[in-house]
Motif scaffolding. Structure first.
Motif, PDB file in Angstrom:
ATOM      1  N   LEU A  20       4.255  43.553 103.538  1.00 13.24           N
ATOM      2  CA  LEU A  20       4.560  44.492 104.614  1.00 13.24           C
ATOM      3  C   LEU A  20       4.261  43.886 105.975  1.00 13.24           C
ATOM      4  O   LEU A  20       5.028  44.075 106.927  1.00 13.24           O
ATOM      5  CB  LEU A  20       3.784  45.793 104.414  1.00 13.24           C
ATOM      6  CG  LEU A  20       4.156  46.600 103.166  1.00 13.24           C
ATOM      7  CD1 LEU A  20       3.241  47.816 103.028  1.00 13.24           C
ATOM      8  CD2 LEU A  20       5.610  47.002 103.168  1.00 13.24           C
ATOM      9  N   SER A  23       7.017  41.471 106.848  1.00 10.75           N
ATOM     10  CA  SER A  23       8.319  42.108 107.028  1.00 10.75           C
ATOM     11  C   SER A  23       8.388  43.020 108.241  1.00 10.75           C
ATOM     12  O   SER A  23       9.446  43.583 108.511  1.00 10.75           O
ATOM     13  CB  SER A  23       8.662  42.946 105.786  1.00 10.75           C
ATOM     14  OG  SER A  23       8.659  42.153 104.635  1.00 10.75           O
ATOM     15  N   SER A  24       7.292  43.189 108.948  1.00 18.04           N
ATOM     16  CA  SER A  24       7.282  44.202 110.000  1.00 18.04           C
ATOM     17  C   SER A  24       6.921  43.635 111.372  1.00 18.04           C
ATOM     18  O   SER A  24       6.280  42.593 111.491  1.00 18.04           O
ATOM     19  CB  SER A  24       6.298  45.317 109.645  1.00 18.04           C
ATOM     20  OG  SER A  24       4.978  44.828 109.595  1.00 18.04           O
ATOM     21  N   PHE A  27       2.350  46.860 112.301  1.00 17.95           N
ATOM     22  CA  PHE A  27       1.707  47.201 111.037  1.00 17.95           C
ATOM     23  C   PHE A  27       0.374  47.849 111.336  1.00 17.95           C
ATOM     24  O   PHE A  27      -0.428  47.328 112.090  1.00 17.95           O
ATOM     25  CB  PHE A  27       1.482  45.940 110.197  1.00 17.95           C
ATOM     26  CG  PHE A  27       0.779  46.206 108.892  1.00 17.95           C
ATOM     27  CD1 PHE A  27       1.494  46.552 107.771  1.00 17.95           C
ATOM     28  CD2 PHE A  27      -0.595  46.127 108.806  1.00 17.95           C
ATOM     29  CE1 PHE A  27       0.852  46.814 106.563  1.00 17.95           C
ATOM     30  CE2 PHE A  27      -1.256  46.387 107.608  1.00 17.95           C
ATOM     31  CZ  PHE A  27      -0.523  46.727 106.483  1.00 17.95           C
ATOM     32  N   LEU A  37       4.413  51.194 109.629  1.00 21.41           N
ATOM     33  CA  LEU A  37       4.954  49.937 110.104  1.00 21.41           C
ATOM     34  C   LEU A  37       6.360  50.112 110.625  1.00 21.41           C
ATOM     35  O   LEU A  37       6.982  51.151 110.432  1.00 21.41           O
ATOM     36  CB  LEU A  37       4.938  48.888 108.982  1.00 21.41           C
ATOM     37  CG  LEU A  37       5.557  49.338 107.664  1.00 21.41           C
ATOM     38  CD1 LEU A  37       6.480  48.261 107.144  1.00 21.41           C
ATOM     39  CD2 LEU A  37       4.440  49.597 106.675  1.00 21.41           C
ATOM     40  N   ASN A  38       6.828  49.106 111.319  1.00 20.54           N
ATOM     41  CA  ASN A  38       8.222  49.003 111.719  1.00 20.54           C
ATOM     42  C   ASN A  38       8.788  47.827 110.951  1.00 20.54           C
ATOM     43  O   ASN A  38       8.350  46.698 111.128  1.00 20.54           O
ATOM     44  CB  ASN A  38       8.374  48.755 113.219  1.00 20.54           C
ATOM     45  CG  ASN A  38       8.171  49.997 114.037  1.00 20.54           C
ATOM     46  OD1 ASN A  38       8.115  51.094 113.512  1.00 20.54           O
ATOM     47  ND2 ASN A  38       8.054  49.839 115.337  1.00 20.54           N
ATOM     48  N   ILE A  39       9.740  48.102 110.085  1.00 21.37           N
ATOM     49  CA  ILE A  39      10.379  47.057 109.290  1.00 21.37           C
ATOM     50  C   ILE A  39      11.502  46.443 110.109  1.00 21.37           C
ATOM     51  O   ILE A  39      12.283  47.157 110.730  1.00 21.37           O
ATOM     52  CB  ILE A  39      10.956  47.642 107.972  1.00 21.37           C
ATOM     53  CG1 ILE A  39       9.843  48.127 107.055  1.00 21.37           C
ATOM     54  CG2 ILE A  39      11.845  46.638 107.263  1.00 21.37           C
ATOM     55  CD1 ILE A  39       9.042  47.042 106.404  1.00 21.37           C
ATOM     56  N   HIS A  40      11.585  45.115 110.102  1.00 19.69           N
ATOM     57  CA  HIS A  40      12.704  44.432 110.748  1.00 19.69           C
ATOM     58  C   HIS A  40      13.969  44.783 109.976  1.00 19.69           C
ATOM     59  O   HIS A  40      14.038  44.578 108.766  1.00 19.69           O
ATOM     60  CB  HIS A  40      12.500  42.917 110.739  1.00 19.69           C
ATOM     61  CG  HIS A  40      11.284  42.471 111.480  1.00 19.69           C
ATOM     62  ND1 HIS A  40      11.160  42.586 112.848  1.00 19.69           N
ATOM     63  CD2 HIS A  40      10.140  41.910 111.046  1.00 19.69           C
ATOM     64  CE1 HIS A  40       9.985  42.111 113.221  1.00 19.69           C
ATOM     65  NE2 HIS A  40       9.340  41.699 112.143  1.00 19.69           N
ATOM     66  N   GLY A  55      13.065  46.943 114.805  1.00 20.09           N
ATOM     67  CA  GLY A  55      12.381  47.554 113.678  1.00 20.09           C
ATOM     68  C   GLY A  55      12.728  49.009 113.485  1.00 20.09           C
ATOM     69  O   GLY A  55      13.212  49.673 114.388  1.00 20.09           O
TER      70      GLY A  55
END
Length: 97
Positions: A20, A23-24, A27, A37-40, A55
């Motif tokens: 995570l 990928s973010s 976080f 989190l903010n995911i790409h 994100g």
């Protein structure tokens, strides 16, 4: 939300956390097993359509034995039928049907 029937080894939780983080763009660990989190977008195979850093906000929560505040869960569901003898484990989210 990821609901689990059995305790998860700490190494598995650590691997999830590392994935995570990688990928973010943002976080935050609220507690073990609960992450904001903010995911790409591109890491999910989704086209970037706006936002400051590409994100998307996501909340990941592991639920189950050994994760979270079991005392609160047990208190909230104390008046329900014990389902473990019927299904082999105690569900983290009781049936609403």
């Amino acid at each position: 939300m990821i609901e689990l029937a059995e305790p998860v080894p700490l190494i598995s939780i650590q691997r999830l956390r590392e994935l995570l983080v990688r990928s973010s763009s943002h976080f935050e660990e609220k507690r073990v097993g609960e992450y904001e989190l903010n995911i790409h977008a591109e890491s999910l195979g989704v086209a970037y359509t706006g936002g400051i850093d590409g994100g998307r906000p996501v909340m990941v929560s592991l639920m189950g034995p050994g994760i979270g505040d079991e005392a609160v869960f047990e208190a909230e569901h104390a008046d329900e039928v014990d389902q473990e003898p019927l299904i082999g484990f105690t569900p983290t989210q009781p049936s609403t049907s």
